[in-house]
Design an enzyme around this catalytic site. Structure first.
Site, PDB file in Angstrom:
ATOM      1  CG  HIS A 125      49.794  36.165  -6.179  1.00  0.00           C
ATOM      2  ND1 HIS A 125      50.877  36.590  -6.898  1.00  0.00           N
ATOM      3  CD2 HIS A 125      48.774  36.007  -7.057  1.00  0.00           C
ATOM      4  CE1 HIS A 125      50.530  36.686  -8.160  1.00  0.00           C
ATOM      5  NE2 HIS A 125      49.259  36.335  -8.293  1.00  0.00           N
TER       6      HIS A 125
ATOM      7  CD  GLU B  26      41.336  33.054  -9.225  1.00  0.00           C
ATOM      8  OE1 GLU B  26      40.285  33.613  -9.552  1.00  0.00           O
ATOM      9  OE2 GLU B  26      42.076  32.482 -10.037  1.00  0.00           O
TER      10      GLU B  26
HETATM   11  C1  LIG Z   1      48.939  30.929  -5.611  1.00  0.00           C
HETATM   12  C2  LIG Z   1      49.939  29.854  -5.194  1.00  0.00           C
HETATM   13  C3  LIG Z   1      49.880  28.743  -6.232  1.00  0.00           C
HETATM   14  C4  LIG Z   1      51.351  30.442  -5.164  1.00  0.00           C
HETATM   15  O1  LIG Z   1      52.231  29.378  -5.071  1.00  0.00           O
HETATM   16  P1  LIG Z   1      53.803  29.499  -4.775  1.00  0.00           P
HETATM   17  O2  LIG Z   1      54.282  30.882  -4.938  1.00  0.00           O
HETATM   18  O3  LIG Z   1      54.477  28.449  -5.570  1.00  0.00           O
HETATM   19  O4  LIG Z   1      53.847  29.178  -3.240  1.00  0.00           O
HETATM   20  P2  LIG Z   1      54.351  27.813  -2.622  1.00  0.00           P
HETATM   21  O5  LIG Z   1      53.600  26.689  -3.230  1.00  0.00           O
HETATM   22  O6  LIG Z   1      55.835  27.826  -2.735  1.00  0.00           O
HETATM   23  O7  LIG Z   1      53.898  27.976  -1.128  1.00  0.00           O
HETATM   24  C5  LIG Z   1      54.757  28.480  -0.095  1.00  0.00           C
HETATM   25  C6  LIG Z   1      54.254  27.991   1.256  1.00  0.00           C
HETATM   26  O8  LIG Z   1      53.010  28.628   1.560  1.00  0.00           O
HETATM   27  C7  LIG Z   1      51.973  27.634   1.693  1.00  0.00           C
HETATM   28  N1  LIG Z   1      50.785  28.130   1.024  1.00  0.00           N
HETATM   29  C8  LIG Z   1      50.738  28.858  -0.119  1.00  0.00           C
HETATM   30  N2  LIG Z   1      49.460  29.134  -0.437  1.00  0.00           N
HETATM   31  C9  LIG Z   1      48.712  28.563   0.534  1.00  0.00           C
HETATM   32  C10 LIG Z   1      47.320  28.499   0.751  1.00  0.00           C
HETATM   33  N3  LIG Z   1      46.442  29.089  -0.071  1.00  0.00           N
HETATM   34  N4  LIG Z   1      46.850  27.835   1.828  1.00  0.00           N
HETATM   35  C11 LIG Z   1      47.709  27.238   2.673  1.00  0.00           C
HETATM   36  N5  LIG Z   1      49.065  27.274   2.537  1.00  0.00           N
HETATM   37  C12 LIG Z   1      49.549  27.926   1.468  1.00  0.00           C
HETATM   38  C13 LIG Z   1      52.499  26.390   0.994  1.00  0.00           C
HETATM   39  O9  LIG Z   1      51.913  25.224   1.512  1.00  0.00           O
HETATM   40  C14 LIG Z   1      53.984  26.473   1.250  1.00  0.00           C
HETATM   41  O10 LIG Z   1      54.228  25.995   2.556  1.00  0.00           O
HETATM   42  P3  LIG Z   1      55.603  25.204   2.906  1.00  0.00           P
HETATM   43  O11 LIG Z   1      56.699  26.173   2.612  1.00  0.00           O
HETATM   44  O12 LIG Z   1      55.439  24.859   4.341  1.00  0.00           O
HETATM   45  O13 LIG Z   1      55.632  24.020   1.983  1.00  0.00           O
HETATM   46  C15 LIG Z   1      49.581  29.317  -3.802  1.00  0.00           C
HETATM   47  O14 LIG Z   1      49.574  30.386  -2.873  1.00  0.00           O
HETATM   48  C16 LIG Z   1      48.267  28.561  -3.761  1.00  0.00           C
HETATM   49  O15 LIG Z   1      48.260  27.362  -4.037  1.00  0.00           O
HETATM   50  N6  LIG Z   1      47.117  29.239  -3.415  1.00  0.00           N
HETATM   51  C17 LIG Z   1      45.837  28.579  -3.394  1.00  0.00           C
HETATM   52  C18 LIG Z   1      45.251  28.482  -4.784  1.00  0.00           C
HETATM   53  C19 LIG Z   1      44.792  29.820  -5.311  1.00  0.00           C
HETATM   54  O16 LIG Z   1      44.160  30.599  -4.621  1.00  0.00           O
HETATM   55  N7  LIG Z   1      45.135  30.066  -6.588  1.00  0.00           N
HETATM   56  C20 LIG Z   1      44.792  31.297  -7.253  1.00  0.00           C
HETATM   57  C21 LIG Z   1      46.009  32.103  -7.516  1.00  0.00           C
HETATM   58  S1  LIG Z   1      45.627  33.731  -8.092  1.00  0.00           S
END
Ligand SMILES: CC(C)(COP(=O)(O)OP(=O)(O)OC[C@H]1O[C@@H](n2cnc3c(N)ncnc32)[C@H](O)[C@@H]1OP(=O)(O)O)[C@@H](O)C(=O)NCCC(=O)NCCS
Length: 384
Positions: free
Chosen positions: A265, A319
């Site tokens: 998140h 989720e």
């Molecule tokens: C929710 C979410 C979009 C937040 O995104 P964010 O704050 O922009 O986080 P980032 O995209 O900057 O991710 C930071 C790091 O954690 C990793 N990461 C984040 N969520 C991850 C996940 N669910 N699985 C694997 N790795 C994850 C990213 O790959 C990134 O790695 P890096 O620094 O080596 O590139 C992200 O955690 C995600 O994509 N989760 C999966 C989808 C999901 O469950 N969405 C519902 C949200 S309520």
């Protein structure tokens, strides 16, 4: 001579990617404490609201600002129930909708259709009631139409959660299932300046109309990084299938840098508080084998993600266990995100009201990092 983008990118003014940490509005609707894992609606902790306070009272709280007294609650419930009917425009649209369409796209287009003839009362409250009351109706009508089944008409004597399940399944839910879906609606109703809420606020800030703002919000919710994750969580659990597949399945995805749906998140640096409550609800109503598998995926993924990202805790988000609660509640998998929209519609409307009460158009700036002073090639010279 031209400047390259590198010359112009200012190291002194880096743009926070994804607007992380940027505050775009003051709000009194909800607050997230990402470190402690708390979510507050107008001063009340969601742990105290979900399952204790009926969803309609929580919706009133978000829109009006205080928990309703018995008379206010009764009137609000009646108001929501009175708005449980769709217009002939929306009905005709649904009748012509391809059966294979994504229910969230159907919902988004139905809201656009509602905007063809906005309410004559020109009141955000009236429009909000129309929208929030009709989301479940639109979805259940579509569900029966695509299956060539008879439509189940709404019942005014049922609560918001019960009526939705009744219209979808034809059965009034048990107390246990009603409690779980009512709590789900409360937990998902609002969440700070999330992407879809921001979209709704940006659209309404131009003094566009509420239907356009909600269309923007639904379009934004659709993506798997926001509201599109719960059906993907369900698909993941189905694909993993059994306990012995959990670790190799997760290891392969993590090694390929794929995201594990239902984890991580932007704001929480600990477990999402909604996830904790949803886990309890899932334990009560979901199939025990599926619950056991999901718990195993949770603990194993947390461990493996911790090894991969030691500086960033990646716990379950809202989720993950939502998918189990919604499935047990009889919601079709491809309607999980649209059901999320049914809950969040109340938050969107609250934010639209708040934005309009003290509006200024959202018009941020951007840092231009492209080249300057390029010469137009001779072939485009009109004087030639
Ligand atoms: C929710 C979410 C979009 C937040 O995104 P964010 O704050 O922009 O986080 P980032 O995209 O900057 O991710 C930071 C790091 O954690 C990793 N990461 C984040 N969520 C991850 C996940 N669910 N699985 C694997 N790795 C994850 C990213 O790959 C990134 O790695 P890096 O620094 O080596 O590139 C992200 O955690 C995600 O994509 N989760 C999966 C989808 C999901 O469950 N969405 C519902 C949200 S309520």
């Amino acid at each position: 001579m031209s400047q390259s983008s590198e010359d112009l990118a200012s190291p002194w003014n880096p743009v926070p990617k994804g607007l992380e940490g940027v505050i775009v509005a003051n709000t009194m609707i909800s607050k997230i404490d990402g470190k402690k894992g708390r979510l507050i609606y107008r001063g009340y902790d969601i742990q105290d609201l979900a399952g204790n306070v009926p969803f309609e009272a929580v919706a009133f709280l978000l829109w009006v600002g205080h928990l309703p007294n018995p008379l206010e609650l009764d009137t609000f419930r009646k108001n929501l129930a009175e708005h449980r009917h769709i217009s002939s425009d929306v009905r005709s649209f649904l009748e012509g909708t391809p059966h294979e369409a994504d229910p969230l796209v159907v919902l988004r287009t139905a809201v656009s259709t509602m905007g063809l003839r906005p309410t004559k009362k020109d009141s955000i409250l009236e429009d909000g009631l129309n929208l929030a009351s009709q989301f479940p109706i639109i979805l259940s009508y579509f569900q029966h139409m695509r299956n060539d089944e008879e439509i189940i008409e709404p019942r005014k004597d049922l609560g918001h959660a019960s009526n939705y399940i009744y219209m979808l399944t034809g059965e009034v839910p048990s107390k246990e299932h009603e409690h779980a879906l009512d709590s789900y609606l409360t937990l998902l109703a609002d969440h700070g300046m999330n992407a879809s809420t921001f979209s709704a606020r940006v659209t309404i800030s131009t003094l566009s109309d509420i239907y356009s703002a909600i269309v923007s919000a639904i379009g934004t919710l659709k993506g798997p990084l926001h509201g599109g994750a719960p059906s993907k969580v369900w698909e993941m659990l189905q694909e993993i299938g059994q306990a012995e597949n959990v670790t190799p399945w997760l290891k392969e995805r993590i090694a390929n840098k794929e995201r594990i749906m239902g984890f991580g998140h932007r704001i929480y640096r600990t477990e999402d508080p909604r996830s904790k409550i949803l886990k309890k609800l899932a334990k009560e109503i979901a199939n025990p084998d599926t619950f056991a598998l999901a718990s195993l995926v949770e603990s194993e993924a947390r461990k493996l993600l911790q090894e991969e990202h030691p500086d960033r805790p990646l716990d379950t988000n809202v989720e993950f266990y939502s998918s189990l609660v919604l499935n047990a509640g009889g919601i079709p998998t491809d309607m999980f995100t649209a059901t999320f929209a049914c809950a969040r519609s109340f938050g969107w409307v609250a934010h639209i009201m708040e934005q309009l009460a003290d509006n200024r158009i959202y018009r941020p700036d951007s840092e231009y990092v492209g080249p300057l002073d390029l010469s137009v090639p001779k072939m485009y010279d009109a004087k030639k």
